[in-house]
Design an enzyme around this catalytic site. Structure first.
Site, PDB file in Angstrom:
ATOM      1  N   ARG A 115     122.565  10.868  47.590  1.00  0.00           N
ATOM      2  CA  ARG A 115     122.059  10.762  48.954  1.00  0.00           C
ATOM      3  C   ARG A 115     123.219  10.609  49.944  1.00  0.00           C
ATOM      4  O   ARG A 115     124.252  10.019  49.615  1.00  0.00           O
ATOM      5  CB  ARG A 115     121.142   9.533  49.030  1.00  0.00           C
ATOM      6  CG  ARG A 115     120.527   9.218  50.390  1.00  0.00           C
ATOM      7  CD  ARG A 115     119.495  10.215  50.785  1.00  0.00           C
ATOM      8  NE  ARG A 115     118.605   9.693  51.843  1.00  0.00           N
ATOM      9  CZ  ARG A 115     117.964  10.459  52.712  1.00  0.00           C
ATOM     10  NH1 ARG A 115     118.103  11.775  52.665  1.00  0.00           N
ATOM     11  NH2 ARG A 115     117.164   9.934  53.613  1.00  0.00           N
ATOM     12  N   THR A 391     112.701  20.216  53.055  1.00  0.00           N
ATOM     13  CA  THR A 391     113.495  19.884  51.872  1.00  0.00           C
ATOM     14  C   THR A 391     113.220  20.992  50.863  1.00  0.00           C
ATOM     15  O   THR A 391     112.437  21.888  51.114  1.00  0.00           O
ATOM     16  CB  THR A 391     113.024  18.502  51.374  1.00  0.00           C
ATOM     17  OG1 THR A 391     113.254  17.557  52.431  1.00  0.00           O
ATOM     18  CG2 THR A 391     113.720  18.034  50.133  1.00  0.00           C
ATOM     19  N   SER A 463     111.892  10.047  51.166  1.00  0.00           N
ATOM     20  CA  SER A 463     110.634  10.305  50.458  1.00  0.00           C
ATOM     21  C   SER A 463     110.817  11.230  49.269  1.00  0.00           C
ATOM     22  O   SER A 463     109.856  11.489  48.533  1.00  0.00           O
ATOM     23  CB  SER A 463     109.617  10.933  51.418  1.00  0.00           C
ATOM     24  OG  SER A 463     109.250  10.027  52.427  1.00  0.00           O
ATOM     25  N   GLY A 483     108.546  18.141  51.937  1.00  0.00           N
ATOM     26  CA  GLY A 483     107.394  17.765  52.753  1.00  0.00           C
ATOM     27  C   GLY A 483     107.465  16.427  53.437  1.00  0.00           C
ATOM     28  O   GLY A 483     106.435  15.901  53.859  1.00  0.00           O
ATOM     29  N   GLY A 484     108.654  15.809  53.566  1.00  0.00           N
ATOM     30  CA  GLY A 484     108.727  14.500  54.214  1.00  0.00           C
ATOM     31  C   GLY A 484     107.898  13.473  53.457  1.00  0.00           C
ATOM     32  O   GLY A 484     107.869  13.456  52.222  1.00  0.00           O
TER      33      GLY A 484
END
Length: 579
Positions: A115, A391, A463, A483-484
């Site tokens: 990340r 994403t 997420s 998709g958040g």
């Protein structure tokens, strides 16, 4: 009369056995087997390996790597770099993500956290107006770029878990060729680049990367060549991650940051670290679900949700209002906790064990009433900020049963819209997903999660939810989605559809989805959702609203000695293939 009665009784007796016996069907109606003729949608079938991605070219590259003798990790690295070329709105060098890897040979699983991190110079004030409100333009500014993790993440997993049969340069070569020689633009890419033209042409390097020299948009059938990106990929191929974090690419990133008021410096890049952790694990009806620990919020939230749902006979109820209602309530309860407790564990002690504890889930399940909806406002919690839906996820299983579930992102579609000059890749905009108003005196508007506040070196909550489901220690399902916040519920429904409702991987993928994230108190349903079911859900107190499609799962199921796969039809040009 007696004769007639006897005759009728004899006829009835002859008829009864035929009715009572199972109806014989010429096709195979069993729940196992390669082909199930009772299914409306059938999966791709293979025996030696499978790749499922959101881009046709990337899938073909992954399959080729497997055929050359590479393992699932080798294929994942090649796919990850290829998507940076062919799916520029989400595939990336300038972003980050999460991977769950199961080594079937070692019988061990790993969670790889690559990340993005907050650079040292950025502060929450960079995202606020003078009046203390969140500055909407800041989400796509140079301030929003976090230190990218993708290049380091891909190299680290290859170094630790690659097959050893294919070199690092060999895994980058397909991406280099596609960037240098070009690839044919499809309708989807042509459409989205043209739609975002005003924004993407604000930056000179972005305009040069994705538009023709005369400023016009590429059309379907045109060839897109990305020379600067090819140069970056060659640098990474030759020098490994040092090229990106310490070499000439790093110099270009820092030069752009200094010129445009960004915050990533040489020390931020040089000090970036990939974190390899133990994945979260939870049982669900005899299956073992493996997911990412924080700062991913997906693993915890999905497991908490499944633990609640385990108290209800979803399989007996089938697909209908009762199952959807209980799922919506479990989503509310889990998302309330998500906003309150999810954070980078290096900065906040996330109570993971407590959150996914079965006994606690039982207590939460007791709050659910079958004919009444929980008022979301009565649930205490903090809300996380919104994330971009663009994403991308890919799933891979090789011939030895090793499995990769990988989700990575730039944040928004095309990230912050800024291509690094001379390097050809887009930067992420993940720093804006921190709770920038939390803890700031004078900040106005909605104050989101306090534990996800912006701090230097911190990783924002995500997420992203790559998941591997094991059965008796071996991969059963590999799945994930963009998709958040909708990622979490899309993945949870893939698991429920497969385990509770016995669907094959394509049936599970194509089933209409729902989404509730606690606040706002709205149960979203996809277009085409059953109208009768909507009315029944409303009668139970659900505030139902038909919205957009949710996610784009790329999934693989291993069963009965075969590998089954499915790409989500919700987004174009995805491909699942195997051999």
């Amino acid at each position: 009369m007696k004769v007639l009665s006897a005759f009728l009784s004899m006829c009835l007796s002859l008829m009864l056995p035929a009715v009572a016996q199972p109806v014989k069907h010429p096709y195979n109606l069993s729940k196992s087997g390669i082909v199930r003729y009772q299914d409306v949608f059938s999966p791709v079938v293979a025996e030696n390996g499978m790749v499922s991605t959101q881009n046709t070219l990337a899938t073909e590259v992954g399959i080729d790597i497997l055929k050359q003798g590479g393992n699932a990790i080798d294929a994942a690295v090649a796919v990850g770099f290829t998507l940076a070329v062919t799916l520029p709105r989400a595939g990336n060098l300038g972003g980050g993500g999460f991977m769950v890897f199961h080594s079937n040979q070692k019988q061990q699983s790993y969670a790889i956290d690559y990340r993005e991190t907050a650079p040292t110079g950025v502060t929450a004030q960079h995202f606020l107006t003078e009046a203390g409100e969140k500055n909407r333009q800041s989400a796509t500014s140079w301030h929003a770029a976090g230190v990218p993790g993708t290049v380091a993440g891909m190299h680290e997993v290859w170094r630790k878990f690659g097959s050893g049969k294919l070199s690092w340069p060999a895994l980058l070569q397909p991406a280099i060729e596609l960037a240098e020689q070009g690839f044919v633009v499809n309708y989807d890419l042509a459409q989205i680049v043209d739609a975002k033209k005003r924004w993407l042409t604000e930056n000179d390097s972005t305009r040069a990367s994705f538009y023709k020299p005369d400023g016009t948009s590429y059309q379907e059938g045109d060839k897109l060549i990305q020379s600067d990106l090819a140069w970056s990929l060659k640098q990474i191929s030759k020098h490994g991650p040092d090229a990106f974090y310490k070499g000439e690419i790093a110099d270009k990133i820092v030069a752009d940051m200094k010129k445009n008021g960004g915050h990533i410096d040489h020390q931020d890049l040089a000090s970036y670290q990939v974190k390899i952790k133990k994945p979260l694990s939870s049982d669900y009806r005899g299956y073992q679900v493996l997911g990412m620990p924080p700062p991913s919020s997906g693993g915890v939230t999905i497991m908490q949700m499944l633990n609640i749902l385990e108290n209800y006979p979803l399989g007996e109820w089938g697909i209908g209002s009762q199952s959807y209602h209980v799922m919506a309530e479990a989503m509310k309860l889990s998302f309330a906790d998500r906003g309150t407790y999810m954070a980078d564990p290096d900065f906040y002690a996330v109570p993971v064990k407590w959150l996914i504890d079965k006994k606690r889930a039982n207590k939460l399940a007791n709050k659910i009433k079958l004919n009444e909806s929980i008022d979301a406002l009565t649930l205490k919690g903090d809300r996380l900020g919104d994330e971009g839906p663009s994403t991308t996820h890919f799933s891979i299983v090789d011939g030895d049963g090793n499995a990769v579930s990988n989700t990575y992102t730039l944040g928004y579609s095309f990230g912050n819209g800024k291509v690094v000059k001379g390097a050809g890749f887009l930067l992420n905009n993940q720093i804006h997903t921190f709770s920038v108003r939390a803890g700031i005196k004078g900040a106005k508007g909605f104050i989101a999660s306090k534990v996800n506040k912006l701090e230097a070196g911190k990783r924002p909550v995500s997420s992203q939810s790559p998941v591997i489901v094991l059965k008796e220690g071996k991969p059963f399902m590999v799945t994930g989605s963009p998709g958040g916040s909708r990622i979490i519920n899309a993945v949870a429904q893939m698991i429920v559809n497969s385990i509770d409702h016995g669907m094959n991987v394509t049936e599970a993928t194509n089933q209409r989805r729902i989404h509730h994230q606690w606040i706002p108190d709205v149960l979203e349903v996809e277009p085409g959702f059953n109208r009768d079911t909507i009315e029944l859900l409303k009668q139970k107190g659900q505030n139902v609203k038909e919205t957009y499609t949710m996610g784009s799962t790329q999934s693989i199921m291993v069963k009965d000695g075969f590998i089954f796969g499915a790409s989500d039809p919700r987004r174009p040009n995805a491909l699942t293939d195997g051999f």
